[in-house]
Scaffold this motif. Structure first.
Motif, PDB file in Angstrom:
ATOM      1  N   ASN A 199       8.164   4.682  12.569  1.00 18.20           N
ATOM      2  CA  ASN A 199       7.363   4.141  13.677  1.00 18.20           C
ATOM      3  C   ASN A 199       6.062   3.620  13.065  1.00 18.20           C
ATOM      4  N   THR A 200       5.042   3.454  13.868  1.00 21.48           N
ATOM      5  CA  THR A 200       3.747   3.071  13.314  1.00 21.48           C
ATOM      6  C   THR A 200       3.139   4.284  12.611  1.00 21.48           C
ATOM      7  N   PRO A 201       3.063   4.282  11.304  1.00 20.69           N
ATOM      8  CA  PRO A 201       2.530   5.448  10.594  1.00 20.69           C
ATOM      9  C   PRO A 201       1.008   5.509  10.695  1.00 20.69           C
ATOM     10  N   PRO A 202       0.406   6.651  10.407  1.00 22.08           N
ATOM     11  CA  PRO A 202      -1.060   6.751  10.380  1.00 22.08           C
ATOM     12  C   PRO A 202      -1.577   6.009   9.144  1.00 22.08           C
ATOM     13  N   ILE A 203      -1.810   4.726   9.282  1.00 20.50           N
ATOM     14  CA  ILE A 203      -2.114   3.886   8.131  1.00 20.50           C
ATOM     15  C   ILE A 203      -3.392   4.317   7.415  1.00 20.50           C
ATOM     16  N   PHE A 204      -4.443   4.639   8.181  1.00 16.39           N
ATOM     17  CA  PHE A 204      -5.717   4.940   7.528  1.00 16.39           C
ATOM     18  C   PHE A 204      -5.636   6.178   6.619  1.00 16.39           C
ATOM     19  N   PRO A 205      -5.071   7.321   7.081  1.00 15.66           N
ATOM     20  CA  PRO A 205      -4.941   8.459   6.168  1.00 15.66           C
ATOM     21  C   PRO A 205      -4.102   8.149   4.926  1.00 15.66           C
ATOM     22  N   ILE A 206      -3.065   7.338   5.087  1.00 17.33           N
ATOM     23  CA  ILE A 206      -2.241   6.973   3.926  1.00 17.33           C
ATOM     24  C   ILE A 206      -3.043   6.088   2.976  1.00 17.33           C
ATOM     25  N   TYR A 207      -3.845   5.203   3.546  1.00 18.12           N
ATOM     26  CA  TYR A 207      -4.734   4.350   2.749  1.00 18.12           C
ATOM     27  C   TYR A 207      -5.719   5.205   1.949  1.00 18.12           C
ATOM     28  N   VAL A 208      -6.339   6.199   2.601  1.00 17.39           N
ATOM     29  CA  VAL A 208      -7.289   7.060   1.895  1.00 17.39           C
ATOM     30  C   VAL A 208      -6.573   7.848   0.801  1.00 17.39           C
ATOM     31  N   THR A 209      -5.379   8.329   1.100  1.00 17.67           N
ATOM     32  CA  THR A 209      -4.606   9.053   0.084  1.00 17.67           C
ATOM     33  C   THR A 209      -4.324   8.152  -1.123  1.00 17.67           C
ATOM     34  N   SER A 210      -4.000   6.889  -0.873  1.00 21.60           N
ATOM     35  CA  SER A 210      -3.752   5.970  -1.994  1.00 21.60           C
ATOM     36  C   SER A 210      -4.993   5.823  -2.857  1.00 21.60           C
ATOM     37  N   LYS A 211      -6.171   5.820  -2.234  1.00 22.90           N
ATOM     38  CA  LYS A 211      -7.425   5.726  -2.975  1.00 22.90           C
ATOM     39  C   LYS A 211      -7.682   6.989  -3.803  1.00 22.90           C
ATOM     40  N   ILE A 212      -7.395   8.144  -3.193  1.00 23.32           N
ATOM     41  CA  ILE A 212      -7.652   9.412  -3.870  1.00 23.32           C
ATOM     42  C   ILE A 212      -6.751   9.581  -5.094  1.00 23.32           C
ATOM     43  N   VAL A 213      -5.466   9.322  -4.948  1.00 25.29           N
ATOM     44  CA  VAL A 213      -4.564   9.528  -6.094  1.00 25.29           C
ATOM     45  C   VAL A 213      -4.912   8.572  -7.225  1.00 25.29           C
ATOM     46  N   GLU A 214      -5.365   7.383  -6.883  1.00 27.27           N
ATOM     47  CA  GLU A 214      -5.800   6.440  -7.924  1.00 27.27           C
ATOM     48  C   GLU A 214      -7.069   6.945  -8.598  1.00 27.27           C
ATOM     49  N   TRP A 215      -7.978   7.523  -7.811  1.00 20.44           N
ATOM     50  CA  TRP A 215      -9.211   8.104  -8.369  1.00 20.44           C
ATOM     51  C   TRP A 215      -8.892   9.244  -9.329  1.00 20.44           C
ATOM     52  N   VAL A 216      -7.966  10.110  -8.950  1.00 18.29           N
ATOM     53  CA  VAL A 216      -7.560  11.205  -9.844  1.00 18.29           C
ATOM     54  C   VAL A 216      -6.997  10.642 -11.140  1.00 18.29           C
ATOM     55  N   LYS A 217      -6.151   9.642 -11.018  1.00 21.44           N
ATOM     56  CA  LYS A 217      -5.549   9.020 -12.200  1.00 21.44           C
ATOM     57  C   LYS A 217      -6.618   8.435 -13.121  1.00 21.44           C
ATOM     58  N   GLN A 218      -7.607   7.767 -12.548  1.00 21.82           N
ATOM     59  CA  GLN A 218      -8.666   7.131 -13.332  1.00 21.82           C
ATOM     60  C   GLN A 218      -9.625   8.141 -13.959  1.00 21.82           C
ATOM     61  N   ASN A 219      -9.663   9.341 -13.405  1.00 20.88           N
ATOM     62  CA  ASN A 219     -10.622  10.354 -13.872  1.00 20.88           C
ATOM     63  C   ASN A 219      -9.971  11.500 -14.634  1.00 20.88           C
ATOM     64  N   GLY A 220      -8.955  11.175 -15.397  1.00 21.07           N
ATOM     65  CA  GLY A 220      -8.373  12.157 -16.314  1.00 21.07           C
ATOM     66  C   GLY A 220      -7.099  12.807 -15.851  1.00 21.07           C
TER      67      GLY A 220
ATOM     68  N   LEU B 189       0.836  -1.208   0.000  1.00 21.44           N
ATOM     69  CA  LEU B 189       0.000   0.000   0.000  1.00 21.44           C
ATOM     70  C   LEU B 189       0.867   1.254   0.000  1.00 21.44           C
ATOM     71  N   ASN B 190       1.867   1.284   0.860  1.00 25.01           N
ATOM     72  CA  ASN B 190       2.792   2.419   0.950  1.00 25.01           C
ATOM     73  C   ASN B 190       3.458   2.655  -0.404  1.00 25.01           C
ATOM     74  N   LYS B 191       3.942   1.595  -1.004  1.00 25.73           N
ATOM     75  CA  LYS B 191       4.619   1.693  -2.303  1.00 25.73           C
ATOM     76  C   LYS B 191       3.676   2.179  -3.396  1.00 25.73           C
ATOM     77  N   ARG B 192       2.476   1.631  -3.419  1.00 24.71           N
ATOM     78  CA  ARG B 192       1.511   1.988  -4.456  1.00 24.71           C
ATOM     79  C   ARG B 192       1.098   3.455  -4.353  1.00 24.71           C
ATOM     80  N   ALA B 193       0.899   3.944  -3.129  1.00 25.40           N
ATOM     81  CA  ALA B 193       0.532   5.349  -2.943  1.00 25.40           C
ATOM     82  C   ALA B 193       1.626   6.269  -3.471  1.00 25.40           C
ATOM     83  N   GLN B 194       2.877   5.948  -3.155  1.00 31.14           N
ATOM     84  CA  GLN B 194       3.994   6.767  -3.634  1.00 31.14           C
ATOM     85  C   GLN B 194       4.117   6.707  -5.156  1.00 31.14           C
ATOM     86  N   GLU B 195       4.021   5.521  -5.711  1.00 25.09           N
ATOM     87  CA  GLU B 195       4.208   5.370  -7.150  1.00 25.09           C
ATOM     88  C   GLU B 195       3.116   6.058  -7.952  1.00 25.09           C
ATOM     89  N   THR B 196       1.873   5.996  -7.469  1.00 21.94           N
ATOM     90  CA  THR B 196       0.776   6.663  -8.178  1.00 21.94           C
ATOM     91  C   THR B 196       0.940   8.174  -8.117  1.00 21.94           C
TER      92      THR B 196
END
Length: 367
Positions: free
Chosen positions: A237-258, A51-58
């Motif tokens: 340390n233990t990162p804020p996983i949920f906000p990073i997860y949501v960010t990964s979803k958002i950047v993918e949504w932007v990519k899919q929508n133009g 998930l961490n990798k995918r968010a950064q790469e997108t």
């Protein structure tokens, strides 16, 4: 009121794309069918590493981030970044330049003064404009030059990238990252809190050129140390996983929508619709921002004249809420009305607000 059809024009946290919310909902009990929720998942798990990798790469793909830049997920949001930036960068020369063109750059400069010599290269007596760069008083020895590209409170957005005479340029893009195409190579650091266009509150995304790593002050907390965070791939340390997860979803949504081309075009169209009403009904709606620096993202205005009629503005907010349009109240420091047009706000959402603004003027404009 049908709460499922609310339009959230808030400055952040704000409206998220319905598609993203539905995806989060579907995965809440079992992330990618692994049997546990995203909020239960170990940050040391294979799934989080992916998930961490995918968010950064997108994000890299969307912004075309060069290979000599690092992407970090840092706790503390924008306010945390106001501290982290000087702690990590000012040690190079001991001083930095700040372009104070609005409320947030002023707050950032005040925070930075705790950590070094801060030169206020631009200082406004009143908000709503950006002085001619010829009048700026830049320090040739500055470790970096800081500015806020879009001020959510004052509604001012830079229409150009400042020339810093080769000093690293640090930009606060908390409210307009992913709303336009940018040349990342022009900046030393780009940062954005995630609760605007990137997801939900909890972190800041830091994009930093690698030659700016290694200058953190000795007293820098490890959790804000960009060099350490880079070494541990933002899993110090233990990162804020949920906000990073949501960010990964958002950047993918932007990519899919133009991608950024579409986001930029829609952003311009949405803001133009609002400004057309303000300009056409300027005896009733008033914005104090110079036309050449009007924000495409956050539009503050008053109702009933330049000073605003607070009672009329209260009625505006109450009637807008009845129409399922919420969080239009201006920031507590300036009052009035504020419309925030982040990527999840649709053109149809804006057209509904525009129709309401015209209706409201017709109803109350002659009283």
């Amino acid at each position: 009121m049908d709460e499922s059809n609310f339009i959230n024009f808030g400055a952040g946290p704000t409206q998220l794309p319905k598609q993203v919310l539905e995806e989060i909902q579907s995965e809440m009990l079992s992330y990618e069918n692994i049997g546990i929720s995203i909020v239960e998942m170990s940050h040391r798990s294979t799934e989080y590493g992916e998930l961490n990798k995918r968010a950064q790469e997108t994000l890299r793909s969307l912004l075309n981030i060069p290979s000599n830049y690092k992407v970090l997920f840092v706790p503390g949001g924008g306010q945390g970044a106001f501290s982290a930036i000087p702690i990590n960068l000012i040690g190079k020369t001991g001083s930095a330049d700040y372009l104070v063109t609005g409320t947030w750059s002023k707050i950032a400069a005040e925070e930075a003064k705790k950590y070094g010599n801060i030169n206020i290269a631009v200082k406004l007596d009143t908000t709503g404009s950006i002085p001619d760069p010829k009048t700026w008083k830049l320090d040739p020895n500055a470790s970096y030059v800081f500015y806020c590209d879009n001020d959510t409170i004052d509604g001012v957005e830079f229409p150009f990238v400042p020339d810093t005479n080769n000093a690293p340029l640090v930009v606060d893009m908390c409210s307009n990252l992913l709303t336009k195409q940018i040349d990342v190579s022009k900046f030393g650091v780009i940062f954005a809190a995630t609760q605007k266009n990137l997801g939900t509150a909890g972190i800041a995304v830091i994009i930093i050129r690698d030659d700016l790593l290694g200058y953190a002050a000795g007293y820098c907390p490890s959790i804000l140390n960009f060099t350490l965070l880079n070494q541990y791939n933002s899993i110090l340390n233990t990162p804020p996983i949920f906000p990073i997860y949501v960010t990964s979803k958002i950047v993918e949504w932007v990519k899919q929508n133009g991608g950024l081309v579409t986001m930029e075009s829609q952003c311009r169209e949405k803001s133009n619709l609002i400004y057309q009403v303000i300009d056409n009904l300027k005896d009733f709606y008033y914005t104090p921002v110079d036309k050449n620096v009007r924000s495409r993202i956050n539009i503050p205005f008053r109702i009933g004249g330049s000073d605003g009629d607070e009672e009329l503005e209260k009625i505006f907010l109450e009637e807008a809420k009845k129409e399922n349009m919420i969080d239009l109240k201006g920031h507590r420091l300036v009052g009035g009305i504020r419309v925030s047009l982040y990527n999840a706000i649709t053109i149809e959402n804006v057209k509904k607000l525009v129709a309401f603004m015209i209706y409201f003027k017709d109803k109350y404009g002659n009283q």
